[in-house]
Each structure stands twice: as structure tokens, then as C-alpha cells.
Design a protein around this motif. Structure first.
Motif, short mmCIF file in Angstrom:
data_model
loop_
_atom_site.label_atom_id
_atom_site.label_comp_id
_atom_site.label_asym_id
_atom_site.label_seq_id
_atom_site.Cartn_x
_atom_site.Cartn_y
_atom_site.Cartn_z
N LEU A 197 -9.37 -14.39 -1.96
CA LEU A 197 -9.27 -12.94 -2.00
C LEU A 197 -8.22 -12.49 -3.01
O LEU A 197 -8.45 -11.59 -3.82
CB LEU A 197 -8.92 -12.41 -0.61
CG LEU A 197 -8.61 -10.91 -0.50
CD1 LEU A 197 -9.83 -10.07 -0.88
CD2 LEU A 197 -8.16 -10.56 0.93
N LEU A 198 -7.05 -13.12 -3.01
CA LEU A 198 -5.98 -12.74 -3.92
C LEU A 198 -6.40 -12.93 -5.37
O LEU A 198 -6.17 -12.06 -6.23
CB LEU A 198 -4.72 -13.56 -3.61
CG LEU A 198 -3.47 -13.22 -4.43
CD1 LEU A 198 -3.04 -11.78 -4.18
CD2 LEU A 198 -2.33 -14.19 -4.10
N LEU A 199 -7.05 -14.05 -5.67
CA LEU A 199 -7.52 -14.31 -7.03
C LEU A 199 -8.57 -13.30 -7.46
O LEU A 199 -8.60 -12.85 -8.61
CB LEU A 199 -8.06 -15.74 -7.13
CG LEU A 199 -7.03 -16.87 -7.01
CD1 LEU A 199 -7.71 -18.22 -6.99
CD2 LEU A 199 -6.01 -16.79 -8.14
N ARG A 200 -9.44 -12.93 -6.53
CA ARG A 200 -10.49 -11.97 -6.87
C ARG A 200 -9.90 -10.59 -7.14
O ARG A 200 -10.30 -9.89 -8.08
CB ARG A 200 -11.52 -11.88 -5.75
CG ARG A 200 -12.72 -11.01 -6.10
CD ARG A 200 -13.85 -11.14 -5.10
NE ARG A 200 -13.53 -10.57 -3.81
CZ ARG A 200 -13.35 -11.27 -2.71
NH1 ARG A 200 -13.44 -12.59 -2.74
NH2 ARG A 200 -13.06 -10.68 -1.57
N LEU A 201 -8.92 -10.17 -6.34
CA LEU A 201 -8.30 -8.86 -6.53
C LEU A 201 -7.49 -8.80 -7.84
O LEU A 201 -7.21 -7.71 -8.34
CB LEU A 201 -7.39 -8.52 -5.35
CG LEU A 201 -8.08 -8.34 -3.99
CD1 LEU A 201 -7.05 -7.99 -2.92
CD2 LEU A 201 -9.17 -7.29 -4.05
N ALA A 202 -7.13 -9.97 -8.36
CA ALA A 202 -6.36 -10.01 -9.60
C ALA A 202 -7.24 -10.17 -10.83
O ALA A 202 -6.74 -10.16 -11.96
CB ALA A 202 -5.36 -11.17 -9.54
N ASP A 203 -8.54 -10.29 -10.65
CA ASP A 203 -9.48 -10.55 -11.73
C ASP A 203 -10.36 -9.31 -11.95
O ASP A 203 -11.25 -9.04 -11.14
CB ASP A 203 -10.33 -11.77 -11.38
CG ASP A 203 -11.23 -12.20 -12.53
OD1 ASP A 203 -11.59 -11.36 -13.36
OD2 ASP A 203 -11.60 -13.39 -12.56
#
Length: 407
Positions: A197-203
Motif C-alpha cells: 500500500l505504501l509503495l502504491r501511494l508513493a507511485d
């Protein structure tokens, strides 16, 4: 080994487990906890909605002849809370409860296959009116769990601790959308999904591509509020005959679709915020070491005051009380990323871990769950903390530790 030897060993192990359960029950009774015996059969939806997908996939769920969906209780915390609310619907009486009984859930990762096991535990409900008394309750439950583990004869173990409220306070202090903050807090206890989730929100590209290809549906949803939109998606899923998948209910699928639709038009998380979250979740060590690292990180980020400062003060008070109650704190380890595997925890959490058959296993654990009783029917939030011990696993760990020590 002959079959008769194996049977004799199994009987001895069962006898040792019963004797250990007796000792634990006596210890908890002497500490002022009153015994309760919640029903084995429980309403399945209560657990499906509050325990998380990991537990759901391992539950035993079925329908009775009347059509009610039931389950064999996968743990005894929720049944004990339901028992409390039957006795005190207004949730206005502080109690200390203890239980002993079988729980049922499949555990493929255990050193041996387990489908049913004995839990002996305690739940302290409504016993902290002020903040500092909550830390005292946290320390008292952990100190009681420590006494129980050591009374079992287990000499080799590691105490892991965490605090979900500390991470929640950090996220609340960041300049990010409130909906994202809530999602990060809600999924904190699921490490793999949280990282995804964190990686997706940062991409930014991933966010733009995250919305489902349902333009007509989401155009209609745009004119509705959150509750109405969720209800519409649930109805569409039901009409389409889409059943719960992978332990998820249609409500959760609806929430996920709405989250994806919202993400598609959002700006990605700034890299410095992602780095701050990563740095925070990398902190671990002894209680004193962890506190020093958290202070250094949050001070540098300008986040040492407000709700995070209050959460830090609570953590420090808790550690002070624990050190006073258990001077030998050398086996304690605190990690900011530690959250246990139950969805209902809201604050301080802990586990006692040891080696068993070459694997690291949890033999006892618990934590604070201040919102669970409200979701079960209480008129408002009720402070509560508890601990459960897996009796058979602890008994085997004691036996294996003793064998390894040559006793």
C-alpha cells in the motif's frame, strides 16, 4: 519409536498441558480475575468482520439448520467480550475476567499441524479512566503474562513489544490526506500488504492506473456520499453473483473499489514522507534504545509534539512501570513495526516468542483493544487489554527447552 511409545508420549504431553493449564488458571485467579466460560459456537460474522483475513482463512465456519452462519471460536477474546456485554449491556462495570478453553483454527505454519488448542487467558475491561491508569493496566497485564510464562518453566524466550497507537499518532501528524492516513493505520498490522500500500501511494503511475475500468458506475458514484456509494457497490456485487473472495466480504470488496477510484485522481505521497515512515518502522531495540531513536527521528522531522508527543509520553510511562514490575528487562525488545495479527488491536501489543522444533513460535501474546467492545454493541469505546497463552505450544516449548539444556 513404536506406536505405543508415540501414544504414551502423546498422553504425557496432554497430561503436562493440563497441569500447566491448571497452574495458569490458579495464577490468574489469585491475581483477582474471575472465571468465565464463553460458548464454543459463535456467530461467524463477528469474527469475519473483526479478526482480519489471515484468521478468516483458517476458521471453521458453517451454517446451522436454521440458516445462521456460525463458527467454532478461533480465539476467546471476542467471546469473552460478548459474554461481558451480555452481563453488562451498558459496559459500565470494570471487570477482570479469565478463561480456559479450546479454540479452533488451522495453523499450517506451526511446527506440527494444529486445528484445536487450549487457551488460558485474561481480559481486563473498563479498568482505566485516565491515561496514566491505562499504562498501569498495560504494565500489569504484561507483568502477569511474564509471571505466567516464567512459572511454566520456560527459561529461553524473547519478549516482543509494539504500539499501534504510536504509529497512528505519527501518521496523524503528517501532511497527507485523512483517508490515506486511516488506510495506513488500518492496515499497519498486515506488514506485506502495508508495504504494498505504501509503495502504491508513493507511485503516481500506479495511482493513476489503480481505478477500475468502470466509468459508468463510478460516474454514478460521484454523486453519492460514502455510505450510499458503498451500498451501491455491494448491491452490484450481489446482483452479479460475486461472492466473498479470499476471506473478504462484499463490503470489503466495495471499500477496496472505492479506495481505488479515489486513488486514481490523487497526488502521490512525497518521497520525504515515505522515507520518514520507512525510517520510523525500521526502529527496534531495547526499550531505551527504541525510545531514543524515535525521539531523534521525530524531532528531526518536527513531529515531537502534539498527539505523537503524548503517545511517546505514554510509551515512556509504560516502560517505567514495566521496569519497576520486572527489573530483569533484558529479554524485552521493542519494534515500531510490530503489530500482531489481529485487526482489533489499537495500542500496546506484545508476544512471548521461543524456539520450538527449529522454528520461532509465539507462546503467549496480547494487547490493548479499546474499540472492540463498541463494535460489538457497547454504547461507546471501552478501554480493554488482555493476554492469551497457547497451552500446548508453551508446554512443548518448556519440554524442548529442558531437553536442550540437558535437564
Amino acid at each position: 519409536m513404536s506406536n505405543s511409545d508415540m501414544d504414551a508420549g502423546s498422553l504425557a504431553s496432554a497430561a503436562e498441558s493440563r497441569a500447566l493449564a491448571d497452574r495458569l488458571q490458579t495464577l490468574f485467579g489469585e491475581a483477582g480475575f474471575q472465571p468465565v466460560d464463553p460458548p464454543v459456537l459463535q456467530p461467524a460474522d463477528v469474527f469475519l468482520d473483526r479478526s482480519g483475513e489471515d484468521i478468516r482463512r483458517r476458521m471453521y465456519v458453517f451454517s446451522d439448520p436454521g440458516g445462521a452462519e456460525l463458527c467454532l471460536r478461533p480465539d476467546l477474546t471476542i467471546p469473552t467480550c460478548l459474554h461481558y456485554l451480555e452481563e453488562h449491556p451498558k459496559a459500565d462495570k470494570p471487570v477482570k475476567l479469565t478463561y480456559r478453553g479450546l479454540a479452533f483454527r488451522y495453523q499450517s505454519s506451526a511446527p506440527w499441524p494444529m486445528r484445536e488448542f487450549t487457551q488460558v487467558g485474561v481480559e481486563q475491561i473498563g479498568e482505566c479512566e485516565a491515561s496514566e491508569s491505562c499504562e498501569e493496566a498495560d504494565a500489569a497485564i504484561l507483568e502477569l503474562a511474564l509471571r505466567a510464562v516464567e512459572a511454566s518453566g520456560l527459561a529461553s524466550y524473547r519478549l516482543e513489544m509494539g504500539d499501534l497507537a504510536l504509529f497512528g499518532a505519527l501518521v496523524d501528524g503528517l501532511d497527507i490526506p485523512a483517508t490515506w492516513a486511516e488506510r495506513l493505520k488500518r492496515h499497519f498490522w498486515r506488514p506485506d500488504y502495508f508495504r504494498e500500500l505504501l509503495l502504491r501511494l508513493a507511485d503516481q503511475e500506479a495511482l493513476a492506473a489503480s481505478g477500475p475500468d468502470l466509468p459508468g458506475l463510478f460516474s454514478a458514484l460521484g454523486a453519492l456520499d460514502g455510505v450510499e456509494a458503498k451500498a451501491l457497490i455491494e448491491e452490484v456485487l450481489t446482483l452479479a453473483g460475486i461472492s466473498p473472495v479470499g476471506g473478504r466480504s462484499t463490503r470489503e470488496i466495495a471499500e477496496r473499489l472505492l479506495e481505488q477510484a479515489a486513488d486514481a485522481g490523487a497526488q502521490a505521497l512525497p518521497k520525504d514522507i515515505v522515507a520518514l515512515i520507512d525510517g520510523f518502522l525500521a526502529i527496534s531495540g531495547t526499550p531505551d534504545e527504541a525510545l531514543a531513536k524515535i525521539r531523534e527521528l521525530t524531532k528531526a522531522a518536527g513531529l515531537s509534539g502534539g498527539s505523537l508527543g503524548e503517545a511517546m509520553a505514554r510509551l515512556e510511562r509504560r516502560f517505567e512501570r514495566l521496569e519497576a514490575a520486572a527489573p530483569d528487562f533484558s529479554k524485552a525488545h521493542f519494534a515500531t513495526s510490530f503489530g500482531r495479527n489481529m485487526e482489533y488491536y489499537t495500542g500496546f501489543v506484545f508476544e512471548f516468542r521461543t524456539q520450538l522444533a527449529g522454528k520461532t513460535v509465539n507462546v503467549a501474546g496480547g494487547g490493548r483493544y479499546d474499540t472492540l467492545l463498541e463494535t460489538l454493541g457497547a454504547p461507546g469505546p471501552v478501554p480493554a487489554i488482555g493476554c492469551a497463552i497457547g497451552v500446548e505450544r508453551l508446554a512443548r516449548a518448556v519440554a524442548e527447552n529442558a531437553k536442550g539444556a540437558g535437564r
